[in-house]
Design an enzyme around this catalytic site. Structure first.
Site, PDB file in Angstrom:
ATOM      1  CG  ASP A   9      -0.294  -0.052   2.545  1.00  0.00           C
ATOM      2  OD1 ASP A   9       0.934   0.151   2.613  1.00  0.00           O
ATOM      3  OD2 ASP A   9      -0.995  -0.306   3.548  1.00  0.00           O
ATOM      4  CG  ASP A  12      17.254  -3.722  -0.901  1.00  0.00           C
ATOM      5  OD1 ASP A  12      17.707  -4.811  -0.503  1.00  0.00           O
ATOM      6  OD2 ASP A  12      16.172  -3.252  -0.500  1.00  0.00           O
TER       7      ASP A  12
END
Length: 491
Positions: free
Chosen positions: A139, A271
């Site tokens: 979301d 990352d």
């Protein structure tokens, strides 16, 4: 644990006078192959919960009124002369050693770039600012508890001298979020971070994966010039070698600083390793109370891959992925040697970090290596917490007493003899050290969740910053009078 030599003090610098904002959106030099323009989410509310005034002054935003803060850091209206649209950066990465080509800024974006009072290029980037092309099925939101935890982590790490991103602004946003790892629905927030660079190892991995050598060379030059202040050359391989050398040093310091302060990041995926060597992106972090190599921060780290004592190994593994990516450019001079030498750099930086936290000045390898090794053995005894040991022994003080009667402490005391300094800040006479273990984090969150009481949170931020002032206060040499040393400050 083998611990050789070198001491470098972290920059904490004096507060500079307020400066004018110096917008410098250098990311645009890279071009559209590196990011996607995105639209911020619209939030039903914008309730200010935290604003980092001291860093706002250092980047020329200290005079912003409350309404302007909300416009820029909850609604994300562009800052004058800066990016006209937020940018979600593209990257890949290894997550728990499994390669994932579907990453990228999935709930954040780069909002602005500007110069601080030292001339460094800093990024204002977000967490919880809505969906992007890289959100996958998420979301794009952040829980308020997650925002509170990140503010606490960055404040504590900064105070302890770790090279970390800064939490800049936190707004509660009035949405109900559903999460599987905490009671739901839960409150929502959007966080703005201030950091030295938004590029991570995964940014290079993506370009290598796609075979984009021209863009890989371009990203090397961008990082070399804008993150390390180095002049580029006309030789892509030389530039890559220089960047890798600098990055090896920065990440070795990062790994050493994590151990010296007892911090466990929790998710050291490729990352999450910034090319600048700056720590960032705090999810399931914790401080280990004791020097416990197996202590983990994330409940899902079932194998202990990113446990406290394995963090140097994890960061080194990630650095190896950068080396592999840079090798796509060709025969980068010294690449393998620099990678193989990372461990020795880490050992040197661990001495630096341990002695700095103890408040002891360096004397050279012959004296510093045995002292650091003795300090680690004392910590490994696990009879007191890491915070308490450094608090009691600050400046090389030997607190004595029953708690420090065992051999590891007596060996440490013998090596500290004649090397002491005087901790003069009142903090060192407090009855207890300032700590931030998981129990206190939960205790700070509980009144916020139950009755919207932020007093414990505000009080902890003040206590952490006071500790940071004490750590950065210069220490005076001990003055010998006969056989006695005059030391101020109690334990």
């Amino acid at each position: 644990m083998e611990v050789p030599l070198r001491v470098t003090l972290p920059y904490r610098g004096p507060m500079s006078p307020p400066q004018a904002t110096r917008a410098d959106p250098r990311i645009l030099d890279l071009g559209g192959d590196f990011y996607d323009e995105v639209t911020p989410a619209y939030f039903p509310k914008a309730i200010p919960r935290f604003f980092n005034q001291r860093w706002a002054e250092r980047i020329g935003l200290g005079a912003l009124a409350a309404a302007a803060r909300e416009r820029h850091f909850a609604r994300f209206d562009p800052l004058p002369g800066n990016l006209s649209r937020p940018l979600a950066l593209r990257y890949h990465g290894h997550q728990f050693r499994h390669y994932n080509p579907e990453l990228g800024d999935g709930r954040g974006f780069l909002f602005a770039q500007l110069r601080d009072d030292r001339g460094r290029l800093l990024d204002l980037a977000t967490k919880g600012s809505g969906q992007t092309p890289w959100s996958r099925r998420a979301d794009g939101r952040l829980t308020l508890k997650g925002g509170v935890r990140e503010v606490l982590a960055t404040e504590m790490l900064e105070a302890l001298g770790v090279n970390t991103s800064k939490s800049f602004a936190l707004y509660e946003t009035g949405e109900e979020l559903w999460r599987g790892d905490e009671p739901s629905p839960t409150r929502s927030a959007v966080l703005t971070r201030l950091g030295h660079g938004h590029i991570r190892i995964g940014s290079f991995q993506r370009l290598a994966y796609l075979g984009e050598t021209a863009n890989l060379a371009k990203l090397v030059r961008y990082c070399l010039v804008n993150l390390y202040g180095e002049a580029e050359t006309n030789d892509p391989l030389a530039d890559a070698a220089r960047l890798f050398d600098l990055m090896c040093g920065a990440t070795a310091r990062l790994a050493a600083s994590y151990l010296a302060v007892g911090f466990v990041h929790g998710v050291l995926n490729s990352d999450n390793i910034a090319i600048s060597g700056e720590s960032f992106d705090y999810g399931p972090w914790r401080f280990t109370p004791e020097w416990d190599d197996a202590f983990t921060a994330a409940y899902f780290d079932e194998t202990g891959l990113y446990a406290f004592g394995r963090q140097p190994e994890a960061i080194h593994w990630d650095v190896a992925q950068l080396a592999e990516s840079l090798a796509l450019l060709g025969e980068v001079p010294g690449l393998a040697d620099m990678l193989n030498g990372w461990g020795a750099r880490f050992q040197e930086e661990l001495v630096a970090a341990l002695l700095t936290r103890l408040g002891i000045n360096p004397r050279g390898a012959a004296a510093d290596k045995p002292l650091a090794a003795a300090l680690v053995k004392a910590l490994q005894a696990r009879t007191v917490t890491i915070d308490r040991l450094f608090f009691h022994w600050r400046g090389g003080r030997d607190p004595g007493g029953e708690r420090y009667a065992a051999e590891p402490y007596r060996a440490l005391a013998a090596l500290l003899d004649g090397r002491g300094t005087i901790p003069t800040h009142p903090y060192w006479s407090d009855p207890e050290p300032c700590s931030l273990h998981i129990e206190e984090v939960e205790a700070i969150w509980a009144p916020i969740a139950e009755r919207d009481d932020w007093s414990s949170f505000d009080g902890k931020i003040a206590a952490i910053r006071r500790m940071g002032q004490a750590i950065s206060t210069p220490l005076d040499p001990i003055r010998a009078t006969g056989q006695q040393a005059i030391v101020t400050g109690g334990v």
